[in-house]
Write an enzyme that holds these catalytic residues in place. Structure first.
Site, PDB file in Angstrom:
ATOM      1  N   LYS A 150      35.485  83.613  40.825  1.00 30.66           N
ATOM      2  CA  LYS A 150      35.344  84.938  41.439  1.00 30.66           C
ATOM      3  C   LYS A 150      36.667  85.269  42.113  1.00 30.66           C
ATOM      4  CE  LYS A 150      32.239  88.169  42.131  1.00 30.66           C
ATOM      5  NZ  LYS A 150      31.147  88.622  41.245  1.00 30.66           N
ATOM      6  N   ASP A 166      33.540  94.008  39.355  1.00 32.66           N
ATOM      7  CA  ASP A 166      32.462  93.818  40.337  1.00 32.66           C
ATOM      8  C   ASP A 166      32.556  95.040  41.255  1.00 32.66           C
ATOM      9  OD1 ASP A 166      30.410  91.791  41.439  1.00 32.66           O
ATOM     10  OD2 ASP A 166      31.584  92.166  43.220  1.00 32.66           O
TER      11      ASP A 166
END
Ligand code: NDP
Length: 444
Positions: free
Chosen positions: A126, A166
């Site tokens: 991430k 995201d």
């Protein structure tokens, strides 16, 4: 003290000031205790849990860029490369002022298990920045993305680490990031997913998360001799996940009667007209309130409380911690039987426990929203083959992946006498594959 408790204490001591990361580790380790207890000596001797909770690498860097006033701005950039035991790191980039190392470590850790559940060869990662794209001009967003990628491109690649979007990173940002990667590295490769269809994107990626939520719900219902046909459904949010969850649920015979945004919720007893919602949200970028002005018989209520609407199935698809224990108590009292998380962690821990203790069949986001990352992995496959699959092909693969995820988490729960506990099932099934691969690869 048990091995899982020892490792949790170590995480808290060694990662001070990272509450979100501690919380994510605790939830997973609590679920894994039954697995670890059966083989504690072996796992301890290999320090498996200590390795599992430590990211393989964290890259942290400066992102300087010039705003429209000619002022030099500096943001923080990160990539957490958490675990590559089963494939290249894969996980989104988040651009939001709240981004910090704790949040990215929590999301990266969760991603390891989610990606494992997809059955595809993708590890967990991430990244992102505390940059806020809201209110910035197109040129400012491009300048930021180019500076961010100039540094990040040294650490990623189609076989190393493949970021996606995201929060705050959509098609526009992915385009600018991809353009800069290609320019600096001189490589036209599938280094990012969520790309536009003209430069390597995959059909069905937009629909994938919402469709996947409903495909896995359908499996859960079949397994309990039930079906979506004729059911009343409430879907929270009115963004990407929510819209395509409504579309698929309606196609499968359900009636979706409510949706919301962060201002309030609409109720349409005749069933949501998705064309109107898409026009408001995808075309005009307006507020959900406008639906009630356009559709006869529909009402709008300002504020929270969408859970007060009676339903058989509740799909939280908006944001983290949107559903608390009071909301779940109302859902239970009104006869709701299923909660399936489209968003990441939309249900508080207390609310999840109350739901599961009171007869609700509950699927966690880690399993239920994995269709998004799974379809990103399908985009990687198409890029590697230099091919584009049809919508039907991608949709069929997505469907099968969600069927398989349900089977895996249900089976894992049963093997540990935790039938219908899909939270434990998801953590256990995700863990088993990653740990097998870690053990096979030695002490690395
Ligand atoms: P979007 O930004 O497209 O939509 C989010 C929706 O939720 C918007 O309608 C937004 O309303 C609403 N919302 C935000 N905060 C609240 C709140 N406090 N109360 C009520 N509604 C709220 O996001 P996505 O649909 O892409 O993502 C939703 C969730 O799903 C996130 O948790 C995301 O991490 C997760 N997810 C998304 C995937 C994907 O492929 N997109 C994959 C896996 C997980 P408003 O317009 O007012 O802000």
């Amino acid at each position: 003290m048990s091995y899982t408790e020892e490792v949790y204490e170590r995480v808290v001591a060694q990662n001070p000031g990272e509450p979100e990361f501690h919380q994510a580790v605790k939830e997973v380790l609590d679920s894994l205790k039954v697995v670890i207890d059966r083989n504690e000596e072996k796992y301890r001797s290999l320090s498996i849990l200590e390795r599992l909770v430590e990211p393989e690498r964290i890259i942290s860097f400066r992102v300087p860029w010039v705003d429209d006033n000619g002022t030099v701005q500096v943001n923080k950039g990160y990539r957490v490369q958490f675990n590559s035991a089963i494939g290249p790191y894969k996980g989104g980039l988040r651009f939001h002022p709240t981004v910090n190392q704790s949040i990215l470590k929590f999301l990266g850790f969760e991603q390891v298990f989610k990606n494992s559940l997809t059955g595809l060869p993708i590890g967990g990662g991430k990244g992102g920045s505390n940059f806020n794209p809201k209110g910035k001009s197109d040129r400012e967003v491009m300048a930021f993305c180019q500076s961010f990628m100039t540094e990040l491109c040294k650490y990623i690649g189609a076989d190393t680490d493949v970021p996606a979007g995201d929060i705050g990173v959509g098609g526009r940002e992915i385009g600018y990031l991809f353009g800069q990667y290609k320019r600096v590295r001189d490589l036209y490769e599938g280094v990012l997913t969520g790309k536009g269809l003209t430069y390597g994107g995959s059909l069905i990626r937009t629909e994938a998360t919402g469709y996947g939520v409903v495909y896995i719900l359908n499996e859960l219902m079949k397994d309990h001799s039930d079906s979506l046909d004729g059911k009343t459904v409430v879907v929270t949010g009115s963004g990407n996940v929510a819209i395509y969850a409504v579309q698929k649920a309606t196609q499968l015979g359900a009636k979706v009667v409510a949706m919301c945004d962060s201002n309030g919720y609409i109720y349409d007893p005749n069933g949501i007209n998705l064309d109107v919602v898409k026009d408001i949200k995808e075309v005009k970028r307006g507020r959900i309130k406008e639906y009630a002005d356009r559709v006869e018989g529909a009402t709008y209520t300002e504020g929270v409380g969408i859970w007060n609407i009676k339903c058989d199935v509740y799909l939280p698809c908006a944001t983290q911690n949107e559903l608390d224990v009071d909301g779940v108590k109302t859902l239970v009292a009104n006869g709701c039987k299923y909660i399936v998380e489209g968003a990441n962690m939309p249900t508080t821990r207390e609310a999840t426990e109350y739901a599961m203790d009171n007869g609700i069949l509950f699927l966690p986001g880690k399993a239920a929203n994995a269709g998004g990352v799974a379809t990103s992995a399908l985009e990687m496959s198409q890029n590697s083959q230099r091919l584009s699959w049809t919508s039907d092909e991608v949709d069929a693969k997505l469907h099968q992946i969600m069927v398989d995820i349900y089977a895996k988490i249900s089976d894992a729960a049963k093997r540990y006498d935790l039938t219908d506990n899909y939270v434990a099932g998801a953590n256990i099934a995700g863990f088993e594959k990653v740990v097998d691969a870690m053990i096979a690869q030695g002490i690395v």
